[in-house]
Enzyme design. Structure first.
Site, PDB file in Angstrom:
ATOM      1  N   LYS A   1     -26.124  -1.168  -9.722  1.00 56.11           N
ATOM      2  CA  LYS A   1     -26.497  -1.171 -11.143  1.00 56.11           C
ATOM      3  C   LYS A   1     -25.840   0.009 -11.857  1.00 56.11           C
ATOM      4  CE  LYS A   1     -30.654  -1.596 -14.071  1.00 56.11           C
ATOM      5  NZ  LYS A   1     -32.132  -1.641 -14.055  1.00 56.11           N
TER       6      LYS A   1
ATOM      7  N   SER B   1     -38.019  -4.341 -13.433  1.00 58.29           N
ATOM      8  CA  SER B   1     -36.600  -4.635 -13.652  1.00 58.29           C
ATOM      9  C   SER B   1     -35.820  -5.072 -12.411  1.00 58.29           C
ATOM     10  CB  SER B   1     -35.905  -3.430 -14.284  1.00 58.29           C
ATOM     11  OG  SER B   1     -36.273  -3.337 -15.633  1.00 58.29           O
TER      12      SER B   1
ATOM     13  N   SER C   1     -34.210  -5.551 -16.206  1.00 59.27           N
ATOM     14  CA  SER C   1     -32.944  -5.061 -16.716  1.00 59.27           C
ATOM     15  C   SER C   1     -31.834  -5.077 -15.661  1.00 59.27           C
ATOM     16  CB  SER C   1     -33.116  -3.646 -17.258  1.00 59.27           C
ATOM     17  OG  SER C   1     -33.436  -2.741 -16.219  1.00 59.27           O
TER      18      SER C   1
END
Lengths: 92, 423
Positions: free
Chosen positions: B28, B127, B103
Site C-alpha cells: 500500500k 481498511s 482504503s
C-alpha cells in the site's frame, strides 16, 4: 440537526486554524456537510460513563546515539534548500 | 482495461531465500519504500521519495519477497471505496463497474486479479477488511501492537495497523508471520508475534469453538449479505462449532466515536505536510501561514480537508469535552462490551460489510452514508483487537465477507475459525 450549527464564518475560522485555504464553493459545501456530520456525532451525548481499567505504562528505551538520515537524505524531498538547510517562506 | 490497482509499478527484489521467496507482494502506498515514491494517494506527496524503508518492508525483503509496486488507496487512507485517490479510482476485479472497497482497495484488487500473490494494507477503521470483503479475498487486521508501524505515514496512530491480504487464510497468516513482532523503532509494539506460526493454525479445526453473534452487527444489513452470513455460520456449526447471540449495545455509538477520534488524530498528523520539508510547496508568496495554507489547499483532496477541519473543530476550545472526551468514553465502553463477550465466547462474528460493493461514484456525494458503511469494522479498531475477513459466499454474484473478531493477540483463533469457512 446539531445544536451547534456551523455557518460559513465558522468553517472559515476552523480552516484558518487548520491552515487550509478553502475556496468559496468549498466553504458553502463544508458548512452544509458539517451540520449533518456533527449532528450525527451528537449521538455521543448518550454514552454512559465507563470505568477505564487500562493500565497505561510508559515504554522507554535508553537514549543512545545511533545512525540516522544523512543531511543530504533529510533534505532530499525539500522543494528549496540553502547551505544545507530547509528554506521556508518568511515567518511574518 | 486496467484496474488502476497500482500508483507506481516498479519491482524491488528481496533476498534470495526465505519464506516468501518467489512471492510477489503489492505494498500500500502509505508504507515507506526506500528510493520508491510513496504518495499516500495524494497530490501533496506526488513526488515524495522516502530515504528509508518501513520495518515491514525490510521484513518482506529479508523474507525473499519481490515487491511489485505501490498499491492505490484512498488519499491518506481516508475513504471506504478507493475513489478519493488523487491518482483515480481502482476498479473491483469481480465487477469493474463497482468499487474495490477502501482504503486498501489497490492492495485487495491486485491480489484478487492475480497482479500480486500477496499484499500489505493498513486498517484504521476497516481498511483491510472492507476491500478484502468487496474483492472476495482474505484480509487480517492484527491486534494493535503486533506489527510495527515504523515507516507508515500516520493517519490515526491509536487505531491503525499494517496487515496482510491474500487469496487464502493460510497465505494471509503466513504473511502475518513475516511482519509480526516487536520493533525498537515503534514503542507501541509488544513481544507477541515473536516466532509466531499463525499459518499452522489454518487447520480448519473448529470442534468446540463458540461464536458470539452481536445482534447489533446483523440488524440493518442487506438481505443477501445476511443470508450469506447465516449460511456461513450454519456451515461452521456443521463442522462442530456452536454460535449464540450476544448483545453489544456500545457498538451503536462506535461509528461516531471512531470518526471523532480518527479525524482528531488526522488533524494533528497531517499538520506536518507544509511544503517545506516535503510535500508540494506551490511556491506561493506571503508569510509562512499564508504559503502553508495555500499549499495545503492545492495538495489535499476534499475528503482529507473535511477530516482535517472536522478534527480541528472537535479539538477546539469549547468542543473538546462534547466530542473528543465523549468519544474516548465510547471507546472504553466498546472495549468493555468486547471483554464481556469474550468471557463467554471464543470469537465474535458479523458480516464484514453490511452491504455489497457500491457502484463507482455512488457514495461520493454523501460522506455520512459512506461513514455508516464502516459500522461493523470500526469497533474492532476502537478496542485494538484482531479480526479477519474471509469470503463467505455471494449475493447477486458479488462477494460477501464474514468477519471473525478475536480477543487481544488471539490471531491463531481467528485464523483457525476462518480456515474452516474455506472448507
Amino acid at each position: 440537526m446539531s445544536d451547534t450549527p456551523v455557518d460559513a464564518d465558522e468553517v472559515r475560522h476552523v480552516a484558518e486554524l487548520a491552515r487550509v485555504d478553502l475556496d468559496e464553493d468549498e466553504v458553502e459545501e463544508f458548512a452544509a456537510r458539517f451540520a449533518d456530520i456533527l449532528g450525527y456525532f451528537d449521538a455521543l451525548d448518550e454514552v454512559p460513563e465507563v470505568d477505564r481499567e487500562d493500565e497505561l505504562v510508559n515504554v522507554m528505551r535508553p537514549d543512545e546515539v545511533r545512525d540516522g538520515l544523512t543531511q543530504e537524505e533529510a533534505l532530499s524531498n525539500a522543494a528549496e534548500t540553502e547551505d544545507g538547510f530547509f528554506k521556508g517562506p518568511r515567518v511574518s | 482495461m486496467s484496474l488502476n490497482a497500482f500508483i507506481t509499478k516498479e519491482t524491488l527484489d528481496g533476498s534470495d531465500d526465505g519464506p516468501l521467496a518467489g512471492k510477489s507482494v503489492a505494498v500500500k502506498d502509505n508504507i515507506s519504500t526506500e528510493g520508491l515514491r510513496t504518495t499516500c494517494g495524494s497530490a501533496m506527496l506526488e513526488d515524495y521519495v522516502p530515504p528509508y524503508d518501513a520495518t515491514v518492508v525490510e521484513l518482506l525483503k529479508d523474507a525473499g519477497a519481490t515487491i511489485v509496486g505501490k498499491a492505490n488507496m484512498d488519499e491518506f487512507g481516508m475513504g471506504t471505496t478507493t475513489e478519493t485517490s488523487a491518482f483515480g479510482p481502482t476498479k473491483n476485479p469481480v465487477d469493474e463497474s463497482r468499487v474495490p472497497g477502501g482504503s486498501s482497495g489497490g492492495s485487495a484488487a491486485a491480489v484478487a486479479a492475480g497482479e500480486a500473490d500477496l499484499a500489505l494494507g493498513t486498517d484504521t477503521g476497516g481498511s483491510i477488511r472492507c476491500p478484502a470483503a468487496f474483492c472476495g479475498v482474505v484480509g487480517i487486521k492484527p491486534t494493535y501492537g503486533l506489527v510495527s508501524r515504523y515507516g507508515l505515514v500516520a493517519y490515526a496512530n491509536s487505531l491503525e495497523q499494517i496487515g496482510p491480504i491474500a487469496p487464502t487464510v493460510e497465505g494471509a497468516a503466513a504473511l502475518l508471520d513475516v511482519i509480526a513482532g516487536p520493533d525498537d523503532r515503534d514503542g507501541t509494539t509488544r513481544d507477541a508475534g515473536t516466532d509466531s506460526n499463525y499459518a499452522a493454525a489454518a487447520d480448519g479445526d473448529v470442534e468446540g469453538l463458540t461464536i458470539g453473534v452481536p445482534t447489533e452487527f446483523v440488524e440493518g444489513a442487506d438481505e443477501g449479505v445476511e443470508e450469506a452470513f447465516w449460511a456461513a455460520l450454519d456451515e461452521l456449526e456443521a463442522q462442530g462449532a456452536e454460535y449464540r447471540e450476544v448483545s453489544m449495545p456500545s457498538v451503536e455509538k462506535a461509528v461516531a466515536a471512531y470518526y471523532v477520534i480518527a479525524m482528531s488524530e488526522a488533524s494533528s498528523n497531517l499538520a506536518r505536510f507544509d511544503g517545506v520539508r516535503y510535500g508540494k510547496s506551490g511556491g506561493y508568496d506571503g508569510n509562512w501561514n499564508e504559503a502553508f495554507a495555500r499549499a495545503r489547499e492545492d495538495g489535499f483532496g476534499s475528503e482529507v480537508k473535511r477530516r482535517i477541519l472536522l478534527g480541528t473543530y472537535a479539538l477546539s476550545a469549547g468542543y473538546h469535552d462534547k466530542y473528543y472526551a465523549k468519544a474516548q468514553d465510547a471507546r472504553a465502553w466498546v472495549k468493555q462490551d468486547f471483554d464481556e463477550a469474550f468471557e463467554d465466547v471464543d470469537v465474535v462474528a458479523s458480516p464484514t460489510m453490511p452491504v455489497p460493493p457500491f457502484e463507482l461514484g455512488e457514495s461520493l456525494d454523501d460522506p455520512l452514508q459512506m461513514y455508516l458503511a464502516d459500522a461493523n469494522t470500526v469497533p474492532v479498531n476502537l478496542a485494538n483487537l484482531p479480526a479477519i475477513s474471509v469470503p463467505a459466499g455471494e449475493t447477486d454474484g458479488l462477494p460477501v465477507g464474514l468477519q471473525l473478531i478475536g480477543p487481544k493477540f488471539g490471531e491463531e483463533t481467528i485464523v483457525r475459525a476462518a480456515s474452516a469457512v474455506e472448507n
